[in-house]
Write an enzyme that holds these catalytic residues in place. Structure first.
Site, PDB file in Angstrom:
ATOM      1  N   ARG A 121       3.013  84.581 -25.908  1.00 30.72           N
ATOM      2  CA  ARG A 121       4.231  84.429 -25.100  1.00 30.72           C
ATOM      3  C   ARG A 121       5.462  84.762 -25.914  1.00 30.72           C
ATOM      4  O   ARG A 121       6.332  85.481 -25.470  1.00 30.72           O
ATOM      5  CB  ARG A 121       4.307  82.983 -24.602  1.00 30.72           C
ATOM      6  N   TYR A 122       5.540  84.195 -27.100  1.00 32.16           N
ATOM      7  CA  TYR A 122       6.716  84.395 -27.948  1.00 32.16           C
ATOM      8  C   TYR A 122       6.453  85.588 -28.854  1.00 32.16           C
ATOM      9  O   TYR A 122       5.301  85.911 -29.152  1.00 32.16           O
ATOM     10  CB  TYR A 122       6.948  83.147 -28.794  1.00 32.16           C
ATOM     11  N   ARG A 125       4.482  84.531 -32.492  1.00 32.72           N
ATOM     12  CA  ARG A 125       3.440  83.515 -32.652  1.00 32.72           C
ATOM     13  C   ARG A 125       2.534  83.464 -31.428  1.00 32.72           C
ATOM     14  O   ARG A 125       2.957  83.807 -30.331  1.00 32.72           O
ATOM     15  CB  ARG A 125       4.046  82.143 -32.932  1.00 32.72           C
ATOM     16  N   CYS A 134     -12.718  68.047 -25.679  1.00 31.72           N
ATOM     17  CA  CYS A 134     -11.837  66.978 -26.139  1.00 31.72           C
ATOM     18  C   CYS A 134     -12.640  65.691 -26.224  1.00 31.72           C
ATOM     19  O   CYS A 134     -13.579  65.486 -25.463  1.00 31.72           O
ATOM     20  CB  CYS A 134     -10.675  66.769 -25.179  1.00 31.72           C
ATOM     21  N   CYS A 138      -7.220  63.204 -21.473  1.00 33.10           N
ATOM     22  CA  CYS A 138      -5.925  62.606 -21.138  1.00 33.10           C
ATOM     23  C   CYS A 138      -5.668  62.819 -19.656  1.00 33.10           C
ATOM     24  O   CYS A 138      -5.788  63.935 -19.161  1.00 33.10           O
ATOM     25  CB  CYS A 138      -4.804  63.259 -21.935  1.00 33.10           C
ATOM     26  N   CYS A 141      -3.137  65.602 -18.873  1.00 35.08           N
ATOM     27  CA  CYS A 141      -3.365  66.897 -19.532  1.00 35.08           C
ATOM     28  C   CYS A 141      -2.749  68.041 -18.726  1.00 35.08           C
ATOM     29  O   CYS A 141      -2.962  68.153 -17.527  1.00 35.08           O
ATOM     30  CB  CYS A 141      -4.858  67.140 -19.707  1.00 35.08           C
ATOM     31  N   ARG A 143      -3.585  71.097 -19.184  1.00 44.55           N
ATOM     32  CA  ARG A 143      -4.663  72.062 -18.926  1.00 44.55           C
ATOM     33  C   ARG A 143      -5.803  71.406 -18.170  1.00 44.55           C
ATOM     34  O   ARG A 143      -6.980  71.699 -18.418  1.00 44.55           O
ATOM     35  CB  ARG A 143      -5.169  72.660 -20.245  1.00 44.55           C
ATOM     36  N   ASP A 302       4.690  68.342 -17.225  1.00 42.74           N
ATOM     37  CA  ASP A 302       4.551  69.649 -16.564  1.00 42.74           C
ATOM     38  C   ASP A 302       4.241  69.528 -15.078  1.00 42.74           C
ATOM     39  O   ASP A 302       3.876  68.465 -14.588  1.00 42.74           O
ATOM     40  CB  ASP A 302       3.411  70.443 -17.223  1.00 42.74           C
ATOM     41  N   ASP A 339       8.837  72.767 -20.516  1.00 43.02           N
ATOM     42  CA  ASP A 339       8.088  74.014 -20.642  1.00 43.02           C
ATOM     43  C   ASP A 339       8.229  74.718 -19.299  1.00 43.02           C
ATOM     44  O   ASP A 339       7.733  74.234 -18.275  1.00 43.02           O
ATOM     45  CB  ASP A 339       6.613  73.724 -20.980  1.00 43.02           C
ATOM     46  N   LYS A 346       9.326  76.983 -23.852  1.00 39.35           N
ATOM     47  CA  LYS A 346       9.968  75.671 -23.956  1.00 39.35           C
ATOM     48  C   LYS A 346      11.481  75.798 -23.970  1.00 39.35           C
ATOM     49  O   LYS A 346      12.031  76.549 -24.762  1.00 39.35           O
ATOM     50  CB  LYS A 346       9.476  74.980 -25.216  1.00 39.35           C
TER      51      LYS A 346
HETATM   52  C1  LIG Z   1       4.408  75.794 -27.478  1.00 38.57           C
HETATM   53  C2  LIG Z   1       3.873  77.126 -27.615  1.00 38.57           C
HETATM   54  C3  LIG Z   1       3.995  77.823 -28.821  1.00 38.57           C
HETATM   55  C4  LIG Z   1       4.674  77.242 -30.035  1.00 38.57           C
HETATM   56  O1  LIG Z   1       6.025  76.999 -29.793  1.00 38.57           O
HETATM   57  P1  LIG Z   1       6.943  76.386 -30.908  1.00 38.57           P
HETATM   58  O2  LIG Z   1       8.249  76.139 -30.205  1.00 38.57           O
HETATM   59  O3  LIG Z   1       7.045  77.401 -31.986  1.00 38.57           O
HETATM   60  O4  LIG Z   1       6.292  75.126 -31.375  1.00 38.57           O
HETATM   61  C5  LIG Z   1       3.478  79.098 -28.888  1.00 38.57           C
HETATM   62  N1  LIG Z   1       2.882  79.677 -27.828  1.00 38.57           N
HETATM   63  C6  LIG Z   1       2.769  79.028 -26.641  1.00 38.57           C
HETATM   64  C7  LIG Z   1       2.131  79.733 -25.509  1.00 38.57           C
HETATM   65  C8  LIG Z   1       3.252  77.734 -26.500  1.00 38.57           C
HETATM   66  O5  LIG Z   1       3.123  77.098 -25.337  1.00 38.57           O
END
Ligand SMILES: *Cc1c(COP(=O)(O)O)cnc(C)c1O
Length: 440
Positions: A121-122, A125, A134, A138, A141, A143, A302, A339, A346
């Protein structure tokens, strides 16, 4: 390890030959997870009553039940209806109440997935789901759609594909292992994944998200810690939601991880009836910090299916943060985030501290309600940044500096970009222009 009277009682109801050693064995805990209503009542020595029994049974069909004997032992049966451990682990009929805004995958994790198991997504990362299992399911959850679905480890082929994607995608500098719970994988398998990630030059850090310190603290064995230690820089995020969960057992598990030099963070979820209280949250965050865990995120619940009874208004979260900022240590305050549904990621939410500003002053208020001014410099020479960093007086050695493309508001702010505005995809006015309906 600790072994309370309550734990011994529950242990004996599960297995007459239980001993402290057996109880403290994480594999025994996983093997003896409470999976049925009958077991729940028997092991807690609790009569839930006809009505509640029927409701739980009905809920389990859609959203399965799983509780470790350890987590079960934290329930106060005297007042179980309001017990935070009970509420997080025992199904409620309210999970079947779907509201209009509920979605199976509100965060579009499956749509932002280039290969199975990876959500990219980002820009820099990825989220890598390496386990479907698990220890405890939870009730809140996000998911839920995946829980108990395929209750097994993603195949080695899927893991290899994920690793291959990361290997072939040089922008990824941070890999977040999640699931399921990565710590339910066998030690050797975890070691394999971490070793493979370690070989990829562009991967600078690896993070693991696990709830085992909360629901299965015995999982943090010396063997596991010795493996983790080999794979620095490694960060771990866990998931405590209530101060009651920070038992001596949990604290020892955290201490082992911290002693191994692993920076620890915590992600809490704001849950109605569990922790939607400033005093509970402040206590939780203080206890975490005292155990070397930095509160990282506080999540607004969520819009996943079956969570509507857990949701609070956003104002509750802002009130909690208002109660923390300034009043307590900065590192005891998590970032409160929503989120974004639809995969926006986020979004941080904060009380307002900037009240007003003019060309040379900003007006701020502090946590006490004091309103104050900050005088801006009279003589700031704005430097036109053309991103020619070699010619800049600010010194940055470029071989160490990462390059990136500005996105969103960052791009509007950048002098070196000529983007004037951000336009929503379905903007009619712009569509007309493209169709030549306007005058040149
Ligand atoms: C939360 C999340 C991350 C990590 O986000 P940070 O703000 O860097 O902790 C990375 N990818 C996805 C899809 C996420 O939901």
């Amino acid at each position: 390890m600790i072994y309370t009277e309550n734990q011994q009682e529950i242990g004996e109801r599960i297995d007459a030959d239980v001993s402290k050693t057996i109880w403290n064995d994480w594999r025994w805990q996983v093997k003896h997870r409470i999976r049925s209503l009958q077991q729940l009542e028997d092991f807690l020595n609790l009569d839930l009553g006809e009505e509640k029994r029927k409701q739980i049974q009905q809920t389990i069909k859609k959203f399965p039940l799983s509780i470790t004997p350890y987590y079960l032992s934290l329930i106060n049966t005297e007042n179980f209806e309001n017990d935070p451990v009970f509420m997080q682990s025992v199904p409620s009929i309210q999970e079947l109440e779907m509201s209009n805004e509920d979605m199976a995958d509100p965060l579009h994790e499956d749509q932002d997935s280039p290969v199975p198991g990876i959500t990219h997504r980002y820009p820099d990362r990825v989220l890598f789901l390496v386990s479907n299992v698990c220890a405890m399911y939870c009730r809140h959850c996000t998911r839920k759609r995946k829980v108990g679905d395929v209750d097994n480890i993603p195949s080695k082929k899927v893991i290899k594909q994920g690793l291959e994607y990361i290997r072939n995608t040089p922008v990824i500098r941070d890999v977040l292992l999640s699931g399921g719970d990565p710590f339910l994988l066998p030690d050797e398998y975890l070691d394999y994944i971490l070793t493979e990630l370690g070989k990829i030059e562009h991967v600078e850090v690896v993070r693991i998200g696990t709830r085992t310190p909360v629901v299965l603290p015995y999982r943090i064995t010396d063997d596991l810690v010795n493996i983790l230690k080999k794979h620095h820089p490694l960060w771990i995020n866990t998931h405590f939601n209530h101060p009651r969960e920070l038992t001596e057992c949990a604290r020892r598990a955290l201490a082992k991880l911290a002693d191994a030099g692993i920076p620890l963070g915590n992600q809490s979820v704001l849950l109605s009836g569990v922790n939607d209280c400033s005093r509970i949250m402040r206590t939780l965050f203080h206890k975490l910090v005292a155990n070397r865990v930095r509160p990282y995120y506080l999540y607004q619940c969520d819009l996943s299916e079956g969570l509507s009874h857990f949701r609070t208004p956003v104002g509750k979260g802002i009130e909690i943060i208002e109660n923390l900022i300034g009043h307590t240590s900065g590192f005891s305050v998590p970032t409160y985030v929503i989120d974004a549904p639809g995969g926006g990621g986020k979004i941080p939410i904060m009380p307002h501290y900037l009240i007003s500003w003019s060309t040379n002053k900003v007006i701020l208020r502090n946590y006490e309600g004091v309103i104050t001014t900050y005088k801006e410099p009279d003589s700031y020479e704005p430097v036109f940044c053309d991103r020619k960093c070699n010619d800049c007086t600010l010194q940055l050695s470029l071989d160490e500096a990462t390059e990136y493309q500005p996105v969103g508001i960052d791009r509007l702010l950048a002098d070196y970009s000529d983007t004037l505005s951000l336009v929503p995809q379905d903007n009619e006015r712009m569509e007309k222009r493209e169709n030549g309906e306007g005058q040149d």
